[in-house]
Write a protein that holds these residues in place. Structure first.
Motif, short mmCIF file in Angstrom:
data_model
loop_
_atom_site.label_atom_id
_atom_site.label_comp_id
_atom_site.label_asym_id
_atom_site.label_seq_id
_atom_site.Cartn_x
_atom_site.Cartn_y
_atom_site.Cartn_z
N TRP A 134 0.86 -1.17 0.00
CA TRP A 134 0.00 0.00 0.00
C TRP A 134 0.91 1.23 0.00
O TRP A 134 1.58 1.52 1.01
N THR B 75 -5.50 0.85 6.05
CA THR B 75 -5.34 0.37 4.68
C THR B 75 -6.35 1.00 3.72
O THR B 75 -6.13 0.98 2.50
N ARG C 19 -4.95 4.63 3.45
CA ARG C 19 -3.51 4.53 3.18
C ARG C 19 -2.73 5.66 3.87
O ARG C 19 -1.80 6.23 3.31
#
Length: 887
Positions: free
Chosen positions: A277, A316, A319
């Motif tokens: 990521w 996530t 990010r």
């Protein structure tokens, strides 16, 4: 005979007890390389190629099957059964969604009605019995798996002989190259309920599987033996991330997270791929001493800085990290601290650490729900202020083991190793010292985490010496109620520099696998190299695959069997060590009539995947060295001293970054020399060996006391040489003395000096001795010549030594065959890079060798790294493409 029985009786007793525990979880079998490799690197197993198996009755084929988790592609042939070279019966795995069940039975060129699935938790983490019955009389084929039975009518007329292939096969028109990533064991063939063939696949090496019933052979290509996977760590993945990266592990999902400056990378145990990521917005400021930890409750990764009292969490979806760190930071007070997540209070606990010349033993707590910090006072036994210790969480508390520090916490006051095993009670806030561990050496420290096996009262940790840069990690089993260490598996290469390096150990319970991670931060390019290694559990002592140990079963027989096994494993390890050492005594020692003690040599090279020892014969020139009959005993003694690498004998090393001095007992006394004394000793050693005459008083004055009067300079010279000689007395009869107007190292033949050994090899390179390659690579194993020093007077010598080293290694490398000596070429190229990071020849050889070994991603990474450094050094791009260098 009696001596034989006495010698082997403990082993037989051990195997008897272990058998009862091992039945529940066998630790042998064959693993198949699959789509992650090119076709010619995939695994095949062939039965009946030379002589097909012919029967007249009811034939039954049985075997156990397991799939490897987290692979990219699962399509392929589990087996192909060929009857009389006419008809194929295949069990395939079809990964396509929407095409019915995944396991399908094929006869000829059509699908049958037999298809089934196996639950993923069962398929990937347990053995699954598959049974195929060919009833030739009734024309019926039956397949059984678990509690399911499937039947198919089939005319077997004229079909009495069979050949059997698992995985890839190249047989006539029946060839198939699609192999699922699987493991198999215990292939059994019965005729009318009578056992006629049995291949357990319990070998540890070779390309033949032995039929334990009739002595027949199964022929294999590219086999991966499961027993060997319990003895040898495998490099699963290698990553490079910007900044001072750190790692965290999610044990439930067996996911490893690597936190970098610009991205977070996730990879799974057993997977050869990873996903990342990239951060949105600003980069994460990775400050000195920061570490990461996985929060099992939130399912998120935290990055911790004790100095700044900040815990930042990664999301996530967005990010982004919840908070950034202040940068630049003022160093750290908590380098290599230990940490753990406590589910009882949803907190992260942090213990110990080092920074600014002080070792810590305090306990910090970060409460995640309230995002608050506090320091927790602990009573009971005092925790030794330290860093480089290990921590593991158990059901009865938290275990802390070893470390390096001092009783006062002050680095200046008697720093030393700790060998204490401490139990920490989080609820009662107490420390309890259990006992003092018997460590393998006085310099033993630990990777950050311990794996705790509460069922069997065992700890597992990675130990390594803190006084070496080119070091190795060794997995050890540690009985909680004992004091000894029991080595398991081979060694893991580890570049150790405490402010740049980090190592950790995890356990993946579903895969029954240890995970070792090493990190090395290169500050010059602001990049961290991450290497991920795996070892199947239960681990075995290296190269003792005949011993079966299992982590299964309960009761007194298992506990007793495990205890006996660990004792025997330790004894066998020691016995093997001594045997290898005895075999490694240099030829020159035998010529001189001098016998070396077992413990005067370094750990045998057989404990790492490739060493010079295993390739000595291929690495030498075609010329043959002969021993002159006129060689004197004194000359032979000099040869002996120059070629051995002692652990408990006097030694001076220059190929380890800085000068390192060991006394006659093998103790490192380098810290006893002040910076001035170290530089002076380096000068005496270098000029004595390199120039052959030492250094003049005038030159010493010019370099060290140019601002002083003649008498003052003379006095300083005398005082400092006297100090050096007082310390050198601990090495024996070696000292600094004046000869023919030059100060030099006297009686240097009585101490091992790696620079002397190298110089002798280089000067005699035209009359190559049979084992020169082994000795040269051993000298260069720790790094370049004085590469961590900045003495102006030494620059020209360092440059010339680098040229000499590269010349020797390049000549050696050019004589090797890529096909047969690829591992040796990689090893030599790595040593060339110690001296010249942009050596084009070494890069090309290494890339070709890695490609030859099937490590194509590593080969490409080697090329990319070279190009990056080349651009930085020369300000222009490297012109050749990756494809060009492989031609």
């Amino acid at each position: 005979m009696r001596r034989y029985l006495l010698y082997h009786l403990p082993l037989y007793i051990t195997l008897f007890f272990v058998f009862w525990g091992a039945v529940a979880y066998a630790q042998y079998g064959l693993e198949f390389t699959s789509h992650e490799n090119e076709i010619d690197k995939r695994t095949s197993l062939a039965i009946g190629m030379e002589q097909p198996i012919c029967t007249n009755g009811r034939v039954e084929l049985k075997f156990d099957l397991q799939f490897k988790p987290f692979q990219q592609d699962y399509f392929g042939y589990v087996f192909r059964l060929i009857l009389d070279d006419k008809l194929n019966i295949d069990l395939i795995y079809d990964r396509r969604k929407g095409f019915g069940k995944h396991f399908k039975l094929v006869i000829g060129d059509r699908f049958t009605d037999i298809a089934f699935d196996i639950d993923p938790q069962q398929l990937f983490y347990k053995w699954n019995a598959i049974r195929l019955v060919l009833d030739t009389k009734n024309g019926l084929l039956t397949l059984q798996q678990q509690n399911q039975t499937y039947k198919q009518q089939l005319d077997f007329k004229g079909l009495n002989c069979l050949k059997l292939f698992f995985g890839l096969n190249n047989f006539k028109v029946f060839q198939s190259s699609d192999v699922p990533p699987m493991r198999i064991k215990d292939i059994v063939i019965q005729e009318d309920d009578r056992l006629i063939r049995h291949w357990p696949l319990d070998e540890t090496s070779g390309t033949v599987g032995l039929d334990k019933k009739n002595g027949g052979k199964a022929v294999l290509t590219n086999p991966v033996w499961i027993k060997r996977l319990r003895q040898e760590w495998r490099l699963q993945n290698e990553l490079k991330l910007s900044g001072q990266a750190s790692v965290a592990f999610d044990a439930e999902n067996e996911a490893l997270y690597v936190v970098g400056q610009d991205s977070l990378v996730q990879t799974f145990v057993g997977a050869h791929y990873s996903r990342s990521w990239a951060y949105y917005g600003e980069s994460l400021h990775l400050v000195n001493g920061s570490q990461s930890i996985f929060d099992p409750l939130l399912g998120k990764v935290h990055n911790i800085s004790i100095d700044q009292r900040i815990v930042s969490t990664f999301d996530t979806l967005t990010r982004k990290w919840t908070e950034n760190f202040r940068y630049p930071a003022d160093g750290t007070n908590f380098l290599h601290f230990n940490k753990f997540y406590a589910k009882q209070d949803s907190s992260i606990y942090m213990i110990g650490g080092y920074g600014h010349f002080a070792y810590k033993n305090g306990v910090h707590r970060y409460h995640i729900p309230s995002q608050t910090w506090d320091s927790i006072p602990f009573s009971g036994d005092k925790l030794f202020p330290h860093y480089l210790g290990a921590l593991g969480v158990a059901s009865d508390g938290v275990y802390l083991l070893g470390g390096y520090g001092s009783a006062t916490g002050d680095q200046m006051l008697n720093p030393r190793m700790s060998s204490d095993l401490i139990r920490m009670d989080v609820g009662l806030h107490t420390f309890e010292r259990l006992f003092e561990m018997n460590l393998p050496s006085q310099e033993s420290v630990w990777a950050n985490s311990l794996v705790v096996d509460s069922d069997h009262n065992m700890l597992y940790g990675l130990v390594f010496p803190r006084n070496k840069f080119k070091s190795h990690l060794q997995l050890n089993a540690i009985p909680i109620k004992g004091k000894g260490l029991h080595p398991l598996g081979n060694l893991i290469p580890f570049d150790f520099h405490d402010i740049r390096s980090f190592a950790d150990l995890y356990y993946a319970p579903a895969s029954k696998c240890y995970l070792a991670v090493t990190l090395f931060y290169d500050s010059h390019i602001n990049e961290t190299r991450v290497r991920i290694y795996t070892l199947l559990a239960p681990g075995l002592p290296y190269d003792t695959g005949s011993i079966v140990a299992a982590v299964a079963g309960n009761g007194w027989y298992w506990a007793l069997g495990t205890t006996i096994l660990l004792i025997i494993a330790g004894l066998l390890y020691i016995f093997r060590y001594r045997k290898v050492v005895a075999a490694s005594v240099p030829v020159e020692a035998k010529l001189s009539g001098t016998e070396l003690q077992d413990n005067t040599l370094e750990q045998p090279a057989t404990a790492i995947p490739y060493t010079a020892t295993t390739n000595t014969s291929i690495s030498t020139s075609t010329s043959t060295a002969t021993s002159s009959s006129s060689t004197t005993v004194m000359e032979q003694t000099v040869i002996l001293k120059a070629d051995r690498s002692p652990l408990d004998a006097a030694a001076i090393f220059l190929f380890r970054g800085d000068i390192q001095v060991y006394d006659q007992k093998g103790k490192d006394i380098t810290n006893s020399f002040s910076p001035l004394l170290k530089e002076m000793l380096t000068m005496f050693v270098v000029f004595t060996i390199y120039r052959g005459r030492g250094i003049s008083s005038e030159k010493l004055t010019e370099l060290f006391w140019a601002d002083k009067s003649t008498s003052s300079a003379r006095n300083n010279r005398s005082v400092n040489i006297a100090k050096i000689n007082a310390l050198l007395e601990r090495l024996g009869n070696v000292k600094i003395a004046k000869k023919s107007g030059y100060w030099c190292l006297e009686n240097d033949e009585q101490v091992y000096i790696d620079f002397f050994a190298f110089n002798r090899i280089y000067l005699n390179r035209k009359d190559v001795e049979p084992d020169y390659a082994e000795r040269l690579l051993k000298i260069l194993d720790k790094g370049g010549f004085m590469f961590e020093t900045d003495y102006e007077w030494l620059d020209s010598v360092k440059d010339e030594v680098s040229i000499q080293v590269i010349s020797l290694l390049s000549e050696m490398m050019s004589t090797l065959s890529l096909k047969h000596h690829a591992e040796a070429i990689v090893d030599i190229a790595n040593r060339i890079f110690h001296f010249d990071p942009v050596n084009e020849e070494a890069m090309i050889f290494k890339c070709k060798a890695l490609a030859q070994l099937g490590y194509h991603s590593l080969a490409l990474q080697c090329y990319d790294n070279f190009c990056q450094i080349y651009t930085q050094m020369y300000g222009e791009r490297y012109q050749k493409s990756y494809r060009d260098i492989l031609v």
